[in-house]
Design a protein around this motif. Structure first.
Motif, short mmCIF file in Angstrom:
data_model
loop_
_atom_site.label_atom_id
_atom_site.label_comp_id
_atom_site.label_asym_id
_atom_site.label_seq_id
_atom_site.Cartn_x
_atom_site.Cartn_y
_atom_site.Cartn_z
N ARG A 1 -15.48 6.84 -8.80
CA ARG A 1 -14.89 5.32 -8.82
C ARG A 1 -15.07 4.76 -10.14
O ARG A 1 -15.91 4.91 -10.77
CB ARG A 1 -15.53 4.59 -7.69
N GLY B 1 -2.28 3.52 -2.80
CA GLY B 1 -3.03 2.37 -3.20
C GLY B 1 -1.91 1.36 -3.52
O GLY B 1 -0.94 1.19 -3.14
N GLU C 1 -5.98 -6.41 -3.99
CA GLU C 1 -6.89 -5.21 -3.48
C GLU C 1 -6.81 -4.65 -2.15
O GLU C 1 -6.56 -5.56 -1.34
CB GLU C 1 -8.40 -5.75 -3.57
N LEU C 2 -6.78 -3.57 -2.01
CA LEU C 2 -6.75 -2.85 -0.81
C LEU C 2 -7.61 -3.33 0.23
O LEU C 2 -8.87 -3.93 -0.01
CB LEU C 2 -6.95 -1.57 -0.68
N SER D 1 -7.26 1.39 -5.77
CA SER D 1 -7.93 0.37 -4.94
C SER D 1 -7.55 -1.09 -5.35
O SER D 1 -7.73 -2.25 -4.49
CB SER D 1 -9.34 0.56 -4.82
N ARG D 2 -7.47 -1.42 -6.56
CA ARG D 2 -7.16 -2.77 -7.06
C ARG D 2 -6.36 -2.83 -8.22
O ARG D 2 -6.50 -2.02 -9.20
CB ARG D 2 -8.69 -3.48 -7.15
N TYR E 1 -9.67 2.80 -9.57
CA TYR E 1 -9.40 3.63 -8.75
C TYR E 1 -10.62 4.48 -8.44
O TYR E 1 -11.62 4.41 -8.62
CB TYR E 1 -8.67 4.48 -10.08
N GLU E 2 -9.87 5.16 -7.07
CA GLU E 2 -11.08 6.39 -6.70
C GLU E 2 -10.43 7.77 -6.89
O GLU E 2 -9.13 7.92 -6.34
CB GLU E 2 -11.29 6.05 -5.31
N HIS F 1 0.88 -1.31 -0.03
CA HIS F 1 0.01 -0.21 0.10
C HIS F 1 1.01 1.29 0.12
O HIS F 1 1.51 1.72 1.01
CB HIS F 1 -0.98 0.16 1.19
N VAL G 1 -6.29 7.19 -5.50
CA VAL G 1 -6.13 6.02 -5.03
C VAL G 1 -6.46 4.65 -5.92
O VAL G 1 -7.43 4.64 -6.61
CB VAL G 1 -7.35 5.68 -3.70
#
Length: 377
Positions: free
Chosen positions: A297, A71, A335-336, A329-330, A94-95, A4, A327
């Protein structure tokens, strides 16, 4: 394995931080012993070993994240670096937060402001409707500050040198599998801000020469309609599928990604004539003085530029904008919150990060073995 990544650190710096810990760890000690034994009879290797001042573990990452971004950062160790290129082609989630009202030379909040635009007319519904044109298979224009090549030279190198591109940047196909608004933030309800520095006149002039007048759509009232390029020219990505070596450390592997070398500050075009109707809009009232922002997102395919989406979406709603947070996220199967090691864990010692890394590497080896068995079967 995956780490992360925290903000304000480059992807390469993360590798430089964890590499010394891997070098001296109990986890990788058997690997070091096996490698030394394998090379023991090679006089060339002995000289190289002595010249480097020791034997280092080979390490690399599967896709750069901007320094401002956080991320999933996929990391390969030893022979695992050969598999990193596989992660460039997988889907990613992503975010991103888009702040309206101004554009910068980098399409994000780390750059210099090159143009401002009205935003008092924006609402969540306006943005929701505009998102429809960015879903599915679309054409996207890569930003100038990318590692794509034109005539064998990276585009950000042209920008850094203040030179014009030998040909126009053309759009290329990408796919947006999912795209939705997570949160709409009215002005004054969030902490996202514009950068303090404005681009100078020379930078703005160079912007038009490099990219043209793409920001004019923020003032033309045509909802940011994407204009087709007339030529069939295209930018060329790095042809080599192997890692791009770090000039400061030959044992560190870095692979170019969607947002390669984001620290290069390169210009965007200026927006349309300040005498346009949009520029002459009624000044915002005190209640409207702070710009709104929206958190998005998305799940996208390889080659997608999140900052370009933010830029184009702001145009599409008759304003300008910049990416203010990102971020990942995956990426692939990582994946976070599920199978990613927190960066801070490496500061606590091997007794903390060791079991997590071992588990991830074991899972990866089992997947590789299963895949090979399927192929042989």
């Amino acid at each position: 394995l995956a780490i992360h990544k925290p903000p304000e650190k480059t992807s390469a710096q993360i590798l430089r931080d964890v590499k010394p810990q891997f070098n001296k760890s109990d986890l990788f000690a058997p690997w070091f012993a096996a490698e030394q034994e394998r090379h023991a009879q090679d006089p060339t290797w002995k000289k190289k070993y002595k010249r480097k001042g020791g034997f280092d573990i080979k390490i690399g990452h599967g896709g750069t994240l901007d320094p401002m971004a956080t991320g999933v950062l996929i990391v390969g160790v030893g022979r695992g670096t050969k598999s990193l290129s596989n992660f460039l082609g997988c889907t990613k989630s992503y975010e991103a937060t888009l702040l309206f009202g101004a554009a910068t030379d980098t399409y994000d909040s780390t750059g210099k402001i090159v143009k401002r635009a009205p935003y008092a007319h924006l609402t969540r519904d306006t943005v929701e409707k505009a998102l429809e044109q960015f879903r599915g298979k679309i054409m996207q224009r890569p930003p100038i500050f990318s590692a794509l090549r034109v005539n064998g030279k990276r585009m950000y190198e042209y920008a850094r040198e203040g030179k014009e591109l030998p040909r126009e940047i053309v759009e290329r196909p990408v796919e947006v599998i999912e795209l939705e608004v997570v949160e709409w933030m009215e002005g004054g309800t969030h902490d996202f801000k514009y950068p303090e520095e404005e681009a100078d006149a020379e930078t703005k002039k160079a912007a038009e020469a490099l990219i043209g007048s793409g920001l004019d759509r923020a003032d033309d009232g045509k909802d940011g309609e994407v204009k087709e390029k007339s030529s069939g020219q295209e930018e060329h990505q790095e042809k080599d599928s192997h890692a791009e070596g770090d000039p400061t450390d030959p044992t560190i592997t870095t692979l170019p990604e969607d947002t390669t070398d984001p620290t290069i500050k390169t210009p965007l075009p200026e927006a349309g004539d300040s005498t346009s109707a949009a520029a002459q809009a009624t000044p915002e009232t005190p209640e409207q003085s702070a710009p709104p922002a929206v958190k998005l997102r998305m799940t996208v395919t390889s080659g997608f530029y999140v900052r370009s989406l933010c830029h184009n979406l702001a145009e599409a709603v008759g304003s300008l904008g910049m990416m203010s947070a990102l971020v990942r996220s995956r990426q692939g199967d990582f994946e976070l919150g599920k199978n990613v090691v927190e960066y801070e864990e490496f500061e606590k010692g091997e007794e903390v990060w060791g079991p997590q890394v071992r588990s991830m590497l074991t899972d990866w080896q089992e997947k590789c073995a299963a895949a090979q068995a399927d192929e042989e079967g």
